[in-house]
Scaffold this active site. Sequence first.
Site, PDB file in Angstrom:
ATOM      1  N   ILE A 106       0.837  -1.209   0.000  1.00  0.00           N
ATOM      2  CA  ILE A 106       0.000   0.000   0.000  1.00  0.00           C
ATOM      3  C   ILE A 106       0.867   1.252   0.000  1.00  0.00           C
ATOM      4  O   ILE A 106       0.590   2.222  -0.723  1.00  0.00           O
ATOM      5  CB  ILE A 106      -0.959  -0.018   1.209  1.00  0.00           C
ATOM      6  CG1 ILE A 106      -2.028  -1.090   1.007  1.00  0.00           C
ATOM      7  CG2 ILE A 106      -1.610   1.356   1.412  1.00  0.00           C
ATOM      8  CD1 ILE A 106      -2.875  -1.370   2.238  1.00  0.00           C
ATOM      9  N   ASN A 107       1.937   1.240   0.771  1.00  0.00           N
ATOM     10  CA  ASN A 107       2.835   2.397   0.797  1.00  0.00           C
ATOM     11  C   ASN A 107       3.459   2.660  -0.569  1.00  0.00           C
ATOM     12  O   ASN A 107       3.628   3.820  -0.970  1.00  0.00           O
ATOM     13  CB  ASN A 107       3.924   2.193   1.848  1.00  0.00           C
ATOM     14  CG  ASN A 107       3.389   2.361   3.262  1.00  0.00           C
ATOM     15  OD1 ASN A 107       2.399   3.045   3.477  1.00  0.00           O
ATOM     16  ND2 ASN A 107       4.031   1.709   4.227  1.00  0.00           N
ATOM     17  N   LYS A 144       2.016   2.014  -3.405  1.00  0.00           N
ATOM     18  CA  LYS A 144       0.954   2.575  -4.237  1.00  0.00           C
ATOM     19  C   LYS A 144       0.682   4.033  -3.881  1.00  0.00           C
ATOM     20  O   LYS A 144       0.476   4.877  -4.767  1.00  0.00           O
ATOM     21  CB  LYS A 144      -0.314   1.732  -4.082  1.00  0.00           C
ATOM     22  CG  LYS A 144      -0.166   0.321  -4.623  1.00  0.00           C
ATOM     23  CD  LYS A 144      -1.258  -0.621  -4.144  1.00  0.00           C
ATOM     24  CE  LYS A 144      -0.989  -2.050  -4.602  1.00  0.00           C
ATOM     25  NZ  LYS A 144      -1.938  -3.025  -4.041  1.00  0.00           N
ATOM     26  N   GLN A 197      -7.433  -4.194  -0.840  1.00  0.00           N
ATOM     27  CA  GLN A 197      -6.137  -4.861  -0.682  1.00  0.00           C
ATOM     28  C   GLN A 197      -6.360  -6.284  -0.172  1.00  0.00           C
ATOM     29  O   GLN A 197      -6.974  -6.488   0.870  1.00  0.00           O
ATOM     30  CB  GLN A 197      -5.261  -4.078   0.304  1.00  0.00           C
ATOM     31  CG  GLN A 197      -3.856  -4.636   0.460  1.00  0.00           C
ATOM     32  CD  GLN A 197      -3.016  -4.462  -0.802  1.00  0.00           C
ATOM     33  OE1 GLN A 197      -3.089  -3.433  -1.468  1.00  0.00           O
ATOM     34  NE2 GLN A 197      -2.246  -5.481  -1.133  1.00  0.00           N
ATOM     35  N   ASP A 231      -8.528  -2.570 -10.253  1.00  0.00           N
ATOM     36  CA  ASP A 231      -7.803  -3.837 -10.127  1.00  0.00           C
ATOM     37  C   ASP A 231      -8.304  -4.864 -11.132  1.00  0.00           C
ATOM     38  O   ASP A 231      -7.654  -5.884 -11.364  1.00  0.00           O
ATOM     39  CB  ASP A 231      -7.962  -4.402  -8.704  1.00  0.00           C
ATOM     40  CG  ASP A 231      -6.641  -4.416  -7.947  1.00  0.00           C
ATOM     41  OD1 ASP A 231      -5.610  -4.096  -8.559  1.00  0.00           O
ATOM     42  OD2 ASP A 231      -6.649  -4.758  -6.752  1.00  0.00           O
ATOM     43  N   ARG A 244      -3.220 -20.186 -13.861  1.00  0.00           N
ATOM     44  CA  ARG A 244      -4.632 -20.009 -14.239  1.00  0.00           C
ATOM     45  C   ARG A 244      -5.409 -19.202 -13.198  1.00  0.00           C
ATOM     46  O   ARG A 244      -6.622 -19.278 -13.129  1.00  0.00           O
ATOM     47  CB  ARG A 244      -5.276 -21.373 -14.436  1.00  0.00           C
ATOM     48  CG  ARG A 244      -5.024 -22.327 -13.265  1.00  0.00           C
ATOM     49  CD  ARG A 244      -5.467 -23.723 -13.541  1.00  0.00           C
ATOM     50  NE  ARG A 244      -4.992 -24.647 -12.511  1.00  0.00           N
ATOM     51  CZ  ARG A 244      -5.293 -25.926 -12.473  1.00  0.00           C
ATOM     52  NH1 ARG A 244      -6.043 -26.472 -13.410  1.00  0.00           N
ATOM     53  NH2 ARG A 244      -4.820 -26.710 -11.506  1.00  0.00           N
ATOM     54  N   THR A 246     -52.932  38.802  -0.577  1.00  0.00           N
ATOM     55  CA  THR A 246     -54.356  38.651  -0.279  1.00  0.00           C
ATOM     56  C   THR A 246     -54.510  37.414   0.607  1.00  0.00           C
ATOM     57  O   THR A 246     -53.558  36.637   0.765  1.00  0.00           O
ATOM     58  CB  THR A 246     -55.167  38.435  -1.568  1.00  0.00           C
ATOM     59  OG1 THR A 246     -54.834  37.141  -2.107  1.00  0.00           O
ATOM     60  CG2 THR A 246     -54.867  39.506  -2.606  1.00  0.00           C
ATOM     61  N   GLU A 303     -50.225  34.518  -2.915  1.00  0.00           N
ATOM     62  CA  GLU A 303     -49.848  34.981  -4.257  1.00  0.00           C
ATOM     63  C   GLU A 303     -48.897  34.030  -4.991  1.00  0.00           C
ATOM     64  O   GLU A 303     -48.389  34.359  -6.050  1.00  0.00           O
ATOM     65  CB  GLU A 303     -49.239  36.381  -4.173  1.00  0.00           C
ATOM     66  CG  GLU A 303     -50.085  37.372  -3.396  1.00  0.00           C
ATOM     67  CD  GLU A 303     -51.578  37.274  -3.718  1.00  0.00           C
ATOM     68  OE1 GLU A 303     -51.941  37.364  -4.905  1.00  0.00           O
ATOM     69  OE2 GLU A 303     -52.378  37.084  -2.778  1.00  0.00           O
TER      70      GLU A 303
END
Length: 935
Positions: free
Chosen positions: A53-54, A56, A100, A125, A173, A380, A384
């Site tokens: 993550i850091n 990214k 993640q 992703d 695969r 009135t 109105e």
Amino acid sequence: MAPAEILSGKIVSGQVRDRLKQQVIEMTEKFPGFRPGLAILQVGNRDDSNLYINMKLKAAAEIGISANHIKLPNTATEADVLKCIASLNADPAVHGFIVQLPLDSNTPINTEKITNAVAPEKDVDGLSSINAGKLSRGDLGDCFIPCTPKGCMELIRQTGVQVAGKRAVVIGRSKIVGAPMHDLLLWNNATVTTCHSKTSTLAEEVGKADILVVAAGRAEMVKGEWIKPGAIVIDCGINHVPDSTKASGKRVVGDVAYNSAKEKASFITPVPGGVGPMTVAMLMQSTVESAQRFLEKFQPGKWTIQYNQLTLKMPVPSDIEISQSCIPKPIEQVAQEVGLFPDEVELYGQTKAKVQLSVLKRLKNQPDGKYVVVTGITPTPLGEGKSTTTVGLVQALGAHLHQNVFACVRQPSQGPTFGIKGGAAGGGYCQVVPMEEFNLHLTGDIHAITAANNLVAAAIDARIFHEMTQSDQALYNRLVPSINGVRKFSDIQIRRLQKLGINKTDPMALTKEEVNSFVRLDIDPGTITWQRVLDTNDRFLRKITIGQSPTEKGFTRTAQFDITVSSEIMAVLALADGLDDMKKRFGRMVVASSKKGQPVTADDLGVTGALAVLMKDAVKPNLMQTLEGTPVFVHAGPFANIAHGNSSVLADKIALKLVGKDGFVVTEAGFGADIGMEKFFNIKCRYSGLRPHVVVLVATVRALKMHGGGPAVTAGVPLPKEYVEENLQLVAKGCSNLNKQIQNARMFGVPVVVAVNAFKTDTKAELALVVQHAKEAGAFDAVECTHWAEGGKGALALARAVQRASQAPSNFRFLYNVELPVVDKIRLIAQQVYGARDIELLPEAQEKVVLYTKQGFGNLPICMAKTHLSLSHDPEQKGAPTGFVLPIRDIRASVGAGFLYPLVGTMSTMPGLPTRPCFYDIDLDPVSGGVNGLF
């Protein structure tokens, strides 16, 4: 054969990042303030996930992508994760987001369900089934490809070798690499074979490959001698093998025996430094691509709304027929269109919802839109058309001029709805729909106010009764009971002690004198200002005697019922800027005075917390829509005579954030400009901090003829001939009222646009005369409007005039400084706004000035309570009277709401039912079960 050329992911990814950085710069230059948005959702705290993550986040920052890391604890459930994903799906500032993997949770979470919950258009992703399905079908331009295969293709392209016609072998695969890599090569016209660890002829298949992609997850499984000479080898493997020469005791290798393979291949990726950096780069590329797709469909800051097409009929059918002919959009669709997140919306059926106040926190940095208030000349008794004009204006701005626009209107009381005037949803082809829902219970806010108000009323009389019948010690023992041998003050009791100057927290430490002060509010029954309420026009409850049961031991007093919307709790709801502020205002509400002349508050009674609990849902604005599909907030409905007569501050604030800086929020002020607009400026704007850009002043030929000396206009009675035949003299004479109300608006420094609401009996000459007079009187512009019969189309000229006026210079100012003495503030309003020569305070009012000043309430704003049928206190005085003395018969205090309200003339807050109430025409349809005859 020469050794293979190294395909460096570090170099290629650097080139990709430089290209993306330039694309982001171009985007932000074209759309100032816009940035591609990436969100990374993590569950738990795995070290390897944190590392990825850091990487990214660092790449996103380098490119100019706005990245947000959302971290859920490892106790998060599947429902928690799905809720967070729903919020990110709805967020227009997030153009791509990833979950993640793996999910590090202590509770079972279905990973496939989670990945498929990500909106396909944000699934950068490429892991959702929808994107996988598109890839398998070859829809490469309409899907996101998983980042690793996408990075592999970019590396293959770097070789300059044509993929089409080549034999490609993919080993692996998985849904993340192997399977999508197969599809990607196939749709780039290669002949593709997929193998895996169980393929018996693996070496033979590898030997046929011009392009070899290996993602098996087994260290150095593919041997160099298997590889076809000149092949391109892409190694996606990351494996650790023992190595005593390394400090860590291990080294990283791929799935291919690199040293022997590079002697056979023409190009090969190293491990590390090959595919790995490309995966992160492709994530960034997909995010930028997603942002570009967003910009192709949406203009930043502009809503994408499905508007409803009106089918206009002549003659115009009844309001209920028009409303029921419309098929409203599902309210969750309206919420999504205006940028609300699913977790910010509480659905009340298909056509109404409450909106969480958390929206304000989320949008705190969003600039506000243009703020427009709709008011009118002195009307009135028929009205109105302010509500109709409000709706028509927002339909014109939204459905026809495609501006972000919100209407903010009051919730109608069931009293007038069933009793004297019918609904308040607008009229003709300018309505809030469904009008039945709008005019009836809505989401129960008024019922909550009734319950809260009457709780206070019950607490007042109960406290007087108990103080009359118990000793100090008995009261104390009941107010601070011993529970399991322990006595403890509640928080609200601590506040009362502090108010009394008793700085003690131990119930056993109070002296007899302190106990006496604490337990005895010593309410003077003759000073009780808090009344019971009911949302019905029941004239027989205007004065009642309470306490006649023998159990009350002779404690009786005269009391009364008011209508619910006149309750101070309603005024508090309309002026509060949040739940905490509402609770504080509840605590400050003064319900009576003690026999020593000290104010007694709801906090003294101990009911503040209970009131907040009863009102915790009512504080949230209600979302609805107009006939043409533009959004509406319906929230709060304080009376426009004894209160300030405007919808809620909270609805306005949320709407102003949602529309953005180029959008419009149109709200309505009750009654004429001398009442609702003056209070909007001097009270609502003072407390909200909001500053209006435009005043729309609604005028009609009918009302101007009345002000010019025409005969009385009475509800339910046909109009006299003067109102259905052309009479320019009456109109011209009556324009004195229009001129004065224009001056009243301009007095506050805000441009005025006059909307001449045309009726079928008006002639072109009469309408043109009003427009001319308005411009001569200083209006920024004046236009004829036909929105009642034509919907938003009939208010287009008004909408364009409002747009122009919103750009004009505005120098908003209050009429008075709240620090002025009470009498001076009242005099300023009477002289400057009404045209009075002076004011006269009757004895009771004089006493209240002294009392409230002594009690510390003298610096509150003033909320004048007078007739709406004249600029003066006398409903029979039409036009723009001058030289009169305004009599002030009494002054009352709404301390929690934050104003004093002088009473001018005679009026009741519990109207009576007429001979033929509106409910004569209301019933259930025997076939559909729907509502018939509503209004």
